[in-house]
Design a protein around this motif. Structure first.
Motif, PDB file in Angstrom:
ATOM      1  N   MET A  54       0.808  -1.217   0.000  1.00 22.95           N
ATOM      2  CA  MET A  54       0.000   0.000   0.000  1.00 22.95           C
ATOM      3  C   MET A  54       0.843   1.269   0.000  1.00 22.95           C
ATOM      4  O   MET A  54       0.300   2.360  -0.164  1.00 22.95           O
ATOM      5  N   GLU A  55       2.151   1.147   0.171  1.00 20.50           N
ATOM      6  CA  GLU A  55       3.012   2.297  -0.079  1.00 20.50           C
ATOM      7  C   GLU A  55       2.953   2.679  -1.548  1.00 20.50           C
ATOM      8  O   GLU A  55       3.030   3.856  -1.896  1.00 20.50           O
ATOM      9  N   ASP A  56       2.818   1.674  -2.411  1.00 17.09           N
ATOM     10  CA  ASP A  56       2.950   1.883  -3.847  1.00 17.09           C
ATOM     11  C   ASP A  56       1.625   2.010  -4.584  1.00 17.09           C
ATOM     12  O   ASP A  56       1.575   2.619  -5.646  1.00 17.09           O
ATOM     13  N   THR A  57       0.577   1.415  -4.065  1.00 17.30           N
ATOM     14  CA  THR A  57      -0.738   1.571  -4.683  1.00 17.30           C
ATOM     15  C   THR A  57      -1.818   1.367  -3.637  1.00 17.30           C
ATOM     16  O   THR A  57      -1.688   0.506  -2.768  1.00 17.30           O
ATOM     17  N   VAL A  58      -2.850   2.171  -3.717  1.00 15.61           N
ATOM     18  CA  VAL A  58      -4.002   1.989  -2.815  1.00 15.61           C
ATOM     19  C   VAL A  58      -5.244   1.608  -3.617  1.00 15.61           C
ATOM     20  O   VAL A  58      -6.353   1.611  -3.099  1.00 15.61           O
ATOM     21  N   THR A  59      -5.042   1.259  -4.898  1.00 18.51           N
ATOM     22  CA  THR A  59      -6.137   0.829  -5.757  1.00 18.51           C
ATOM     23  C   THR A  59      -5.826  -0.565  -6.292  1.00 18.51           C
ATOM     24  O   THR A  59      -4.787  -0.783  -6.914  1.00 18.51           O
ATOM     25  N   TYR A  60      -6.724  -1.512  -6.056  1.00 16.02           N
ATOM     26  CA  TYR A  60      -6.519  -2.887  -6.508  1.00 16.02           C
ATOM     27  C   TYR A  60      -6.871  -3.031  -7.983  1.00 16.02           C
ATOM     28  O   TYR A  60      -6.213  -3.742  -8.724  1.00 16.02           O
ATOM     29  N   ALA A  61      -7.916  -2.359  -8.395  1.00 17.25           N
ATOM     30  CA  ALA A  61      -8.350  -2.303  -9.790  1.00 17.25           C
ATOM     31  C   ALA A  61      -9.111  -0.994  -9.958  1.00 17.25           C
ATOM     32  O   ALA A  61      -9.394  -0.299  -8.976  1.00 17.25           O
ATOM     33  N   LYS A  62      -9.438  -0.654 -11.177  1.00 16.07           N
ATOM     34  CA  LYS A  62     -10.112   0.616 -11.425  1.00 16.07           C
ATOM     35  C   LYS A  62     -11.397   0.708 -10.602  1.00 16.07           C
ATOM     36  O   LYS A  62     -12.272  -0.163 -10.682  1.00 16.07           O
ATOM     37  N   GLY A  63     -11.477   1.745  -9.767  1.00 13.59           N
ATOM     38  CA  GLY A  63     -12.656   1.957  -8.935  1.00 13.59           C
ATOM     39  C   GLY A  63     -12.764   1.036  -7.740  1.00 13.59           C
ATOM     40  O   GLY A  63     -13.786   1.019  -7.053  1.00 13.59           O
ATOM     41  N   ARG A  64     -11.686   0.288  -7.444  1.00 14.94           N
ATOM     42  CA  ARG A  64     -11.718  -0.686  -6.350  1.00 14.94           C
ATOM     43  C   ARG A  64     -10.532  -0.465  -5.418  1.00 14.94           C
ATOM     44  O   ARG A  64      -9.409  -0.826  -5.738  1.00 14.94           O
ATOM     45  N   PRO A  65     -10.766   0.134  -4.251  1.00 10.70           N
ATOM     46  CA  PRO A  65      -9.665   0.384  -3.318  1.00 10.70           C
ATOM     47  C   PRO A  65      -9.054  -0.914  -2.792  1.00 10.70           C
ATOM     48  O   PRO A  65      -9.720  -1.948  -2.700  1.00 10.70           O
ATOM     49  N   VAL A  66      -7.774  -0.852  -2.466  1.00  7.56           N
ATOM     50  CA  VAL A  66      -7.113  -1.988  -1.824  1.00  7.56           C
ATOM     51  C   VAL A  66      -7.718  -2.194  -0.440  1.00  7.56           C
ATOM     52  O   VAL A  66      -7.925  -1.249   0.312  1.00  7.56           O
ATOM     53  N   GLU A  67      -8.013  -3.435  -0.111  1.00 13.08           N
ATOM     54  CA  GLU A  67      -8.588  -3.758   1.193  1.00 13.08           C
ATOM     55  C   GLU A  67      -7.507  -4.007   2.237  1.00 13.08           C
ATOM     56  O   GLU A  67      -7.732  -3.764   3.428  1.00 13.08           O
ATOM     57  N   SER A  68      -6.346  -4.514   1.808  1.00  9.68           N
ATOM     58  CA  SER A  68      -5.263  -4.811   2.744  1.00  9.68           C
ATOM     59  C   SER A  68      -4.001  -5.106   1.952  1.00  9.68           C
ATOM     60  O   SER A  68      -4.045  -5.414   0.759  1.00  9.68           O
ATOM     61  N   ASN A  69      -2.866  -5.042   2.630  1.00  9.93           N
ATOM     62  CA  ASN A  69      -1.612  -5.434   2.001  1.00  9.93           C
ATOM     63  C   ASN A  69      -1.611  -6.911   1.630  1.00  9.93           C
ATOM     64  O   ASN A  69      -0.981  -7.308   0.640  1.00  9.93           O
ATOM     65  N   MET A  70      -2.305  -7.712   2.422  1.00 13.15           N
ATOM     66  CA  MET A  70      -2.360  -9.140   2.134  1.00 13.15           C
ATOM     67  C   MET A  70      -2.971  -9.401   0.756  1.00 13.15           C
ATOM     68  O   MET A  70      -2.564 -10.305   0.037  1.00 13.15           O
ATOM     69  N   GLN A  71      -3.941  -8.577   0.370  1.00 14.05           N
ATOM     70  CA  GLN A  71      -4.567  -8.715  -0.944  1.00 14.05           C
ATOM     71  C   GLN A  71      -3.536  -8.521  -2.056  1.00 14.05           C
ATOM     72  O   GLN A  71      -3.529  -9.262  -3.054  1.00 14.05           O
ATOM     73  N   LEU A  72      -2.633  -7.569  -1.881  1.00 14.74           N
ATOM     74  CA  LEU A  72      -1.611  -7.295  -2.885  1.00 14.74           C
ATOM     75  C   LEU A  72      -0.541  -8.386  -2.896  1.00 14.74           C
ATOM     76  O   LEU A  72      -0.063  -8.789  -3.965  1.00 14.74           O
ATOM     77  N   VAL A  73      -0.156  -8.857  -1.711  1.00 20.04           N
ATOM     78  CA  VAL A  73       0.829  -9.939  -1.646  1.00 20.04           C
ATOM     79  C   VAL A  73       0.257 -11.216  -2.265  1.00 20.04           C
ATOM     80  O   VAL A  73       0.939 -11.920  -3.016  1.00 20.04           O
ATOM     81  N   ALA A  74      -1.012 -11.505  -1.966  1.00 18.62           N
ATOM     82  CA  ALA A  74      -1.637 -12.713  -2.521  1.00 18.62           C
ATOM     83  C   ALA A  74      -1.643 -12.661  -4.045  1.00 18.62           C
ATOM     84  O   ALA A  74      -1.395 -13.683  -4.714  1.00 18.62           O
ATOM     85  N   ARG A  75      -1.908 -11.496  -4.627  1.00 14.47           N
ATOM     86  CA  ARG A  75      -1.896 -11.379  -6.089  1.00 14.47           C
ATOM     87  C   ARG A  75      -0.486 -11.601  -6.630  1.00 14.47           C
ATOM     88  O   ARG A  75      -0.299 -12.306  -7.629  1.00 14.47           O
ATOM     89  N   ALA A  76       0.516 -11.031  -5.957  1.00 15.69           N
ATOM     90  CA  ALA A  76       1.895 -11.217  -6.392  1.00 15.69           C
ATOM     91  C   ALA A  76       2.305 -12.686  -6.305  1.00 15.69           C
ATOM     92  O   ALA A  76       2.978 -13.218  -7.203  1.00 15.69           O
ATOM     93  N   VAL A  77       1.895 -13.351  -5.234  1.00 20.10           N
ATOM     94  CA  VAL A  77       2.193 -14.772  -5.080  1.00 20.10           C
ATOM     95  C   VAL A  77       1.551 -15.571  -6.213  1.00 20.10           C
ATOM     96  O   VAL A  77       2.174 -16.465  -6.799  1.00 20.10           O
ATOM     97  N   GLY A  78       0.306 -15.243  -6.540  1.00 18.10           N
ATOM     98  CA  GLY A  78      -0.378 -15.930  -7.626  1.00 18.10           C
ATOM     99  C   GLY A  78       0.334 -15.763  -8.952  1.00 18.10           C
ATOM    100  O   GLY A  78       0.506 -16.736  -9.713  1.00 18.10           O
ATOM    101  N   PHE A  79       0.780 -14.542  -9.244  1.00 15.92           N
ATOM    102  CA  PHE A  79       1.512 -14.293 -10.489  1.00 15.92           C
ATOM    103  C   PHE A  79       2.836 -15.063 -10.495  1.00 15.92           C
ATOM    104  O   PHE A  79       3.239 -15.629 -11.524  1.00 15.92           O
ATOM    105  N   ALA A  80       3.538 -15.077  -9.366  1.00 15.23           N
ATOM    106  CA  ALA A  80       4.810 -15.777  -9.278  1.00 15.23           C
ATOM    107  C   ALA A  80       4.622 -17.282  -9.515  1.00 15.23           C
ATOM    108  O   ALA A  80       5.418 -17.921 -10.212  1.00 15.23           O
ATOM    109  N   GLN A  81       3.566 -17.824  -8.960  1.00 15.37           N
ATOM    110  CA  GLN A  81       3.301 -19.251  -9.164  1.00 15.37           C
ATOM    111  C   GLN A  81       2.941 -19.546 -10.608  1.00 15.37           C
ATOM    112  O   GLN A  81       3.382 -20.554 -11.171  1.00 15.37           O
TER     113      GLN A  81
END
Length: 275
Positions: free
Chosen positions: A230-257
């Motif tokens: 959340m230092e780098d983005t507070v928007t998960y998708a257009k019009g959708r605020p980030v709910e937590s840092n865990m949401q961003l980490v989970a997406r990164a983990v998914g992409f890495a896998q």
């Protein structure tokens, strides 16, 4: 190409206000809970900014030491403190961040326009940060906001020596207004410039705001690692605020896998970085 992915979470930063982003972790308890949850998902490094009782950015020494101690006691994450602070912080306070004895600390390799502000990093200050980290056994993450800063890194290493432990790790911070754009073409150009650095140099990439996903995908495809939060983005998708840092980490983990480069454990991350 590296077979695993180093995932750094940058949960807070110094730019967003808690009143505008209620999910932002600003207290020590909030930060520690975020750290534990992100570690469980696959993060191995935490990039830390701290806030005061009014949720304003601070470099208070007591709070920094308390934060490092709490993260070490409560997690196995590699603790990386920001020496950037806020753009208004004086150099002496930014250097004093190292007194909190983190595992890692950021070292920004040049001055950059930062939106309407100027993020000042004089050459003498960069040298001071680099050499103090050498003396104290702290691993620098060289923060690169523009390609000229990357070109300055070999000059620093040639004149003042390798970091403690000998491993060089850089982070490309992309998409800041005033810095390099968060595009695949820019990341490829930056990655090619790593040839001028010591063999074994590793890199992560950070996409600010809407460049988050393009930068993640480009970094994974070129053998790089990821920083999200959340230092780098507070928007998960257009019009959708980030709910937590865990949401961003989970997406990164998914992409890495999906890239068949699963997240490194904290033990594997330490081995990669020479910690």
């Amino acid at each position: 190409m590296t077979t695993g992915t180093l995932i750094t979470v940058a949960p807070t930063g110094a730019e967003s206000a808690k009143a505008e982003v209620p999910a932002l972790p600003v207290t020590l308890d909030e930060l520690l809970l975020t750290a534990k949850e992100c570690e469980a998902l696959g993060a191995s490094v935490i990039h830390v900014h701290i806030r005061d009782d009014e949720a304003r950015p601070t470099l208070d020494q007591g709070r920094l030491r308390e934060t490092v101690a709490a993260l070490r006691e409560g997690t196995d994450l590699i603790v990386q403190l920001s020496t950037g602070g806020a753009v208004t912080d004086p150099e002496a306070d930014r250097l004093a961040v190292l007194d909190a004895a983190p595992d890692m600390a950021s070292c920004t390799m040049g001055t950059v326009n930062f939106g309407d502000d100027v993020f000042l990093n004089r050459w003498e200050f960069i040298v001071d940060l680099h050499t103090r980290m050498q003396e104290r056994g702290i691993l620098p993450e060289y923060e690169i906001f523009d390609l000229g800063q990357l070109a300055a890194l070999p000059r620093l290493l040639d004149r003042y020596g390798l970091p403690h432990g000998g491993h060089v790790h850089v982070d490309f911070v992309m998409g800041v207004p005033g810095g390099m754009p968060g595009t695949t073409a820019t990341l490829v150009a930056a990655q090619q410039m790593l040839r001028d650095l010591p063999a074994g140099t590793t890199f992560s990439a950070t996409g600010i705001g809407r460049s988050t996903i393009p930068v993640m995908l480009a970094s994974l495809s070129t053998g790089g690692h990821l920083r999200v939060g959340m230092e780098d983005t507070v928007t998960y998708a257009k019009g959708r605020p980030v709910e937590s840092n865990m949401q961003l980490v989970a997406r990164a983990v998914g992409f890495a896998q999906l890239a068949q480069r699963p997240p490194l454990t904290t033990t594997e991350a330490r081995r990669l970085l020479g910690r």
